[in-house]
Design an enzyme around this catalytic site. Structure first.
Site, PDB file in Angstrom:
ATOM      1  N   GLY A 271      -4.130   3.184   1.603  1.00 28.09           N
ATOM      2  CA  GLY A 271      -3.377   4.043   0.688  1.00 28.09           C
ATOM      3  C   GLY A 271      -4.260   4.732  -0.333  1.00 28.09           C
ATOM      4  CB  VAL A 272      -6.667   3.457  -2.861  1.00 31.48           C
ATOM      5  CG1 VAL A 272      -7.671   4.038  -3.856  1.00 31.48           C
ATOM      6  CG2 VAL A 272      -5.596   2.660  -3.607  1.00 31.48           C
TER       7      VAL A 272
ATOM      8  CE  LYS B  32     -10.011  -4.977  14.181  1.00 27.54           C
ATOM      9  NZ  LYS B  32      -9.261  -4.861  12.881  1.00 27.54           N
TER      10      LYS B  32
ATOM     11  CB  VAL C   9      -9.143  -3.099 -15.190  1.00 24.64           C
ATOM     12  CG1 VAL C   9      -8.181  -3.702 -16.209  1.00 24.64           C
ATOM     13  CG2 VAL C   9     -10.117  -4.156 -14.696  1.00 24.64           C
TER      14      VAL C   9
ATOM     15  N   GLY D 165       2.882   1.824  -2.954  1.00 28.86           N
ATOM     16  CA  GLY D 165       1.444   1.646  -3.186  1.00 28.86           C
ATOM     17  C   GLY D 165       1.146   0.929  -4.482  1.00 28.86           C
TER      18      GLY D 165
ATOM     19  CD  GLU E 131      -4.174  -5.550  -5.126  1.00 25.78           C
ATOM     20  OE1 GLU E 131      -3.887  -4.648  -5.937  1.00 25.78           O
ATOM     21  OE2 GLU E 131      -5.217  -5.547  -4.449  1.00 25.78           O
TER      22      GLU E 131
ATOM     23  CG  ASP F 242      -4.230  -7.306  -8.512  1.00 30.67           C
ATOM     24  OD1 ASP F 242      -3.687  -6.532  -9.309  1.00 30.67           O
ATOM     25  OD2 ASP F 242      -5.255  -7.030  -7.857  1.00 30.67           O
TER      26      ASP F 242
ATOM     27  CE  LYS G 103      -4.945  -4.967 -11.800  1.00 34.90           C
ATOM     28  NZ  LYS G 103      -3.512  -4.677 -11.823  1.00 34.90           N
TER      29      LYS G 103
ATOM     30  N   GLY H 269      -0.582   2.476  -8.282  1.00 38.48           N
ATOM     31  CA  GLY H 269      -0.149   3.629  -7.475  1.00 38.48           C
ATOM     32  C   GLY H 269      -1.377   4.282  -6.858  1.00 38.48           C
TER      33      GLY H 269
HETATM   34  N1  LIG Z   1      -2.783   0.542  -5.176  1.00 34.94           N
HETATM   35  C1  LIG Z   1      -3.113   0.441  -6.474  1.00 34.94           C
HETATM   36  O1  LIG Z   1      -2.339   0.748  -7.389  1.00 34.94           O
HETATM   37  C2  LIG Z   1      -4.479  -0.032  -6.816  1.00 34.94           C
HETATM   38  C3  LIG Z   1      -5.330  -0.536  -5.844  1.00 34.94           C
HETATM   39  N2  LIG Z   1      -6.574  -0.959  -6.204  1.00 34.94           N
HETATM   40  C4  LIG Z   1      -7.451  -1.515  -5.180  1.00 34.94           C
HETATM   41  O2  LIG Z   1      -7.719  -0.538  -4.165  1.00 34.94           O
HETATM   42  C5  LIG Z   1      -8.085  -1.210  -2.958  1.00 34.94           C
HETATM   43  C6  LIG Z   1      -7.397  -0.553  -1.782  1.00 34.94           C
HETATM   44  O3  LIG Z   1      -6.013  -0.734  -1.908  1.00 34.94           O
HETATM   45  P1  LIG Z   1      -5.068  -0.116  -0.755  1.00 34.94           P
HETATM   46  O4  LIG Z   1      -5.541   1.234  -0.369  1.00 34.94           O
HETATM   47  O5  LIG Z   1      -3.676  -0.304  -1.210  1.00 34.94           O
HETATM   48  O6  LIG Z   1      -5.374  -1.140   0.467  1.00 34.94           O
HETATM   49  P2  LIG Z   1      -5.037  -0.900   2.007  1.00 34.94           P
HETATM   50  O7  LIG Z   1      -4.840  -2.253   2.620  1.00 34.94           O
HETATM   51  O8  LIG Z   1      -3.998   0.155   2.164  1.00 34.94           O
HETATM   52  O9  LIG Z   1      -6.410  -0.289   2.621  1.00 34.94           O
HETATM   53  C7  LIG Z   1      -7.541  -1.090   2.704  1.00 34.94           C
HETATM   54  C8  LIG Z   1      -8.534  -0.386   3.624  1.00 34.94           C
HETATM   55  O10 LIG Z   1      -9.753  -1.111   3.602  1.00 34.94           O
HETATM   56  C9  LIG Z   1     -10.216  -1.225   4.948  1.00 34.94           C
HETATM   57  N3  LIG Z   1     -11.121  -2.352   5.100  1.00 34.94           N
HETATM   58  C10 LIG Z   1     -10.806  -3.654   5.221  1.00 34.94           C
HETATM   59  N4  LIG Z   1     -11.948  -4.385   5.345  1.00 34.94           N
HETATM   60  C11 LIG Z   1     -12.991  -3.501   5.279  1.00 34.94           C
HETATM   61  C12 LIG Z   1     -14.405  -3.617   5.347  1.00 34.94           C
HETATM   62  N5  LIG Z   1     -14.990  -4.813   5.523  1.00 34.94           N
HETATM   63  N6  LIG Z   1     -15.163  -2.493   5.253  1.00 34.94           N
HETATM   64  C13 LIG Z   1     -14.574  -1.292   5.075  1.00 34.94           C
HETATM   65  N7  LIG Z   1     -13.231  -1.090   5.013  1.00 34.94           N
HETATM   66  C14 LIG Z   1     -12.456  -2.199   5.115  1.00 34.94           C
HETATM   67  C15 LIG Z   1      -8.953  -1.369   5.764  1.00 34.94           C
HETATM   68  O11 LIG Z   1      -9.273  -1.086   7.114  1.00 34.94           O
HETATM   69  P3  LIG Z   1      -8.188  -1.296   8.286  1.00 34.94           P
HETATM   70  O12 LIG Z   1      -7.323  -0.060   8.243  1.00 34.94           O
HETATM   71  O13 LIG Z   1      -9.051  -1.342   9.529  1.00 34.94           O
HETATM   72  O14 LIG Z   1      -7.459  -2.558   7.989  1.00 34.94           O
HETATM   73  C16 LIG Z   1      -8.086  -0.313   5.088  1.00 34.94           C
HETATM   74  O15 LIG Z   1      -8.414   0.966   5.603  1.00 34.94           O
HETATM   75  C17 LIG Z   1      -7.696  -2.688  -3.182  1.00 34.94           C
HETATM   76  O16 LIG Z   1      -8.882  -3.441  -3.420  1.00 34.94           O
HETATM   77  C18 LIG Z   1      -6.845  -2.673  -4.444  1.00 34.94           C
HETATM   78  O17 LIG Z   1      -6.968  -3.860  -5.207  1.00 34.94           O
HETATM   79  C19 LIG Z   1      -7.042  -0.915  -7.487  1.00 34.94           C
HETATM   80  C20 LIG Z   1      -6.236  -0.426  -8.470  1.00 34.94           C
HETATM   81  C21 LIG Z   1      -4.907   0.049  -8.209  1.00 34.94           C
HETATM   82  N1  LIG Z   2      -1.383  -4.493  -7.353  1.00 37.16           N
HETATM   83  C1  LIG Z   2      -1.974  -3.970  -8.553  1.00 37.16           C
HETATM   84  C2  LIG Z   2      -2.492  -2.578  -8.314  1.00 37.16           C
HETATM   85  C3  LIG Z   2      -3.554  -2.281  -9.297  1.00 37.16           C
HETATM   86  O1  LIG Z   2      -4.545  -2.996  -9.424  1.00 37.16           O
HETATM   87  C4  LIG Z   2      -0.958  -3.929  -9.664  1.00 37.16           C
HETATM   88  O2  LIG Z   2       0.167  -4.395  -9.433  1.00 37.16           O
HETATM   89  O3  LIG Z   2      -1.299  -3.448 -10.743  1.00 37.16           O
END
Ligand SMILES: NC(=O)C1=CN([C@@H]2O[C@H](COP(=O)(O)OP(=O)(O)OC[C@H]3O[C@@H](n4cnc5c(N)ncnc54)[C@H](OP(=O)(O)O)[C@@H]3O)[C@@H](O)[C@H]2O)C=CC1
Ligand SMILES: N[C@@H](CC=O)C(=O)O
Length: 368
Positions: free
Chosen positions: A13-14, A45, A166, A205, A208, A219, A223, A340
């Protein structure tokens, strides 16, 4: 035009939102004399990268195709032959990532952008910083691992950014650094969350990848640990007292995310609803609070007055109150959307632009 090469790890998502921000901001960045050159994207992968990472990039059409394939839940290896770029599978992709870092790290510079949720990237990041690369994190795990890993990453303060770890795009890290680096105060601060967990929150989104990371308090604890370490606290996750909102028998070892969302979470409703009703009878609301004060570092639910700053939180808002020598009676308050994909990706994009001075210049190692 300043050319910023970047390799994105994680296209969920991010990560996908970040690619969309990069493409949609092309003209804005051009006006600022900057071009973000995506030379590679990897998932768990596979790796897709430009045929010549020194001079070429994944063009916007390819980036859109990457987003389409990943939003369909496929692996990047499903991309197949896309002309100007090459797709590597799992065994080769990790080696190729390191080859790219070695080639670009000290030559043109390279930003490794970690939008994964994996601990597996820690080893890669610790190696690429030694090769002269910059690191931008949305992933909290590289900063909340053992102190040795943390110390390694932050030993390159000019080449690491992690604003979005954070409070998503909120200026939490920058604000705390500006206070901390004036003089090392021992501020206490409170972190508030309005819980908005469930399938809708996951689809929005906000959660986690596994919402139990949110509901276990882990989570928020990550932070808290990032902030505490930023303030010089030499502690680990197991030093933080954490209140989980679900029992061990609903944990990742006992059931899948799908099972938890289908049946586990609904069984928590009654208990939480009873706690909400009891709080309302006292004119209070429930908030998930992280407190870091002196030697105290705790994460858990608290009853708070509904008209208090923390009680007034709504939706995905976070609020951070920072008390320090300068802000001892009235805290510095940072409030806004703390979750988000959009706001998080925006924070990551801002960090990439912030390190442009340490990228795309011929580098002399002694300088950085
Ligand atoms: N959503 C939010 O509001 C916030 C999110 N974050 C952080 O952002 C990060 C991403 O969140 P989100 O996008 O929701 O997560 P998702 O699960 O949607 O996406 C994670 C991605 O990481 C990939 N991945 C997993 N393992 C590896 C690896 N070893 N090397 C490279 N890529 C890898 C996955 O691949 P595959 O598709 O193959 O599984 C997938 O594409 C998290 O760490 C989250 O804590 C931080 C702040 C706010
Ligand atoms: N899952 C987290 C996303 C940001 O880090 C939250 O709920 O704030």
């Amino acid at each position: 035009m300043k050319n910023i090469p970047l390799l994105l790890m994680g296209c969920g998502g991010v990560g996908r939102q970040l690619l969309q921000h990069i493409v949609s901001c092309r003209s804005l960045h051009a006006q600022q004399g900057v071009h973000l050159r995506v030379i590679g994207v990897c998932d768990s992968k596979s790796l897709v990268f430009a045929s010549d990472v020194i001079t070429r990039e994944l063009n916007d059409q390819t980036l859109y195709e990457v987003c389409r394939v990943k939003s369909n839940g496929s692996s990047l290896s499903a991309l197949g032959d896309l002309g100007e770029c090459i797709v590597y599978g799992n065994s080769e992709s990790k080696r190729k990532v390191m080859d790219i870092a070695a080639l670009l790290g000290k030559a043109t510079g390279l930003a490794f952008v970690d939008c994964s949720a994996s601990s597996e990237t820690i080893g890669v990041l610790n190696q690429v910083v030694d090769m002269g690369c910059c690191v931008v994190l949305a992933n909290k795990k590289p900063l909340t691992s053992i102190m040795e890993d943390y110390d390694k990453l932050v030993s390159y303060p000019r080449r690491i950014r992690h604003e979005s770890t954070v409070g998503a795009g909120l200026p939490v890290i920058a604000s705390l650094k500006s206070i901390t680096f004036i003089r090392r105060p021992s501020p206490s601060y409170y972190w508030e969350f309005e819980w908005y967990i469930g399938i809708s929150a996951k689809n929005l989104g906000f959660t986690e990848p596994d919402p139990r990371d949110d509901l276990s308090g882990m989570d928020v604890a990550r932070k808290a640990l990032i902030l505490a370490r930023l303030l010089g606290r030499r502690i680990n996750l197991d030093n933080i007292k954490i209140e989980s909102l679900y029992p061990d028998e609903m944990g990742p070892d006992a059931m899948s995310v799908e099972e938890f969302l289908a049946s586990g979470i609904v069984s928590l409703d009654n208990d939480v609803q009873e706690r909400v009703k009891k709080a309302l009878l006292n004119g209070n609301v429930l908030r998930y609070v992280c407190v870091i004060e002196g030697s105290r570092c705790e994460v858990g639910i608290q009853e708070l007055p509904k008209d208090s700053p923390l009680g007034r939180l709504r939706g995905s808002d976070n609020v951070l109150e920072i008390y320090s020598r300068c802000y001892n009676k009235q805290p510095l308050v940072i409030q806004g959307a703390g979750a988000g994909n959009d706001t998080t990706a925006a924070g990551v994009l801002a960090d990439i632009l912030d390190i442009q001075d340490f990228i795309s210049l011929k580098r002399v190692d002694s300088v950085w």
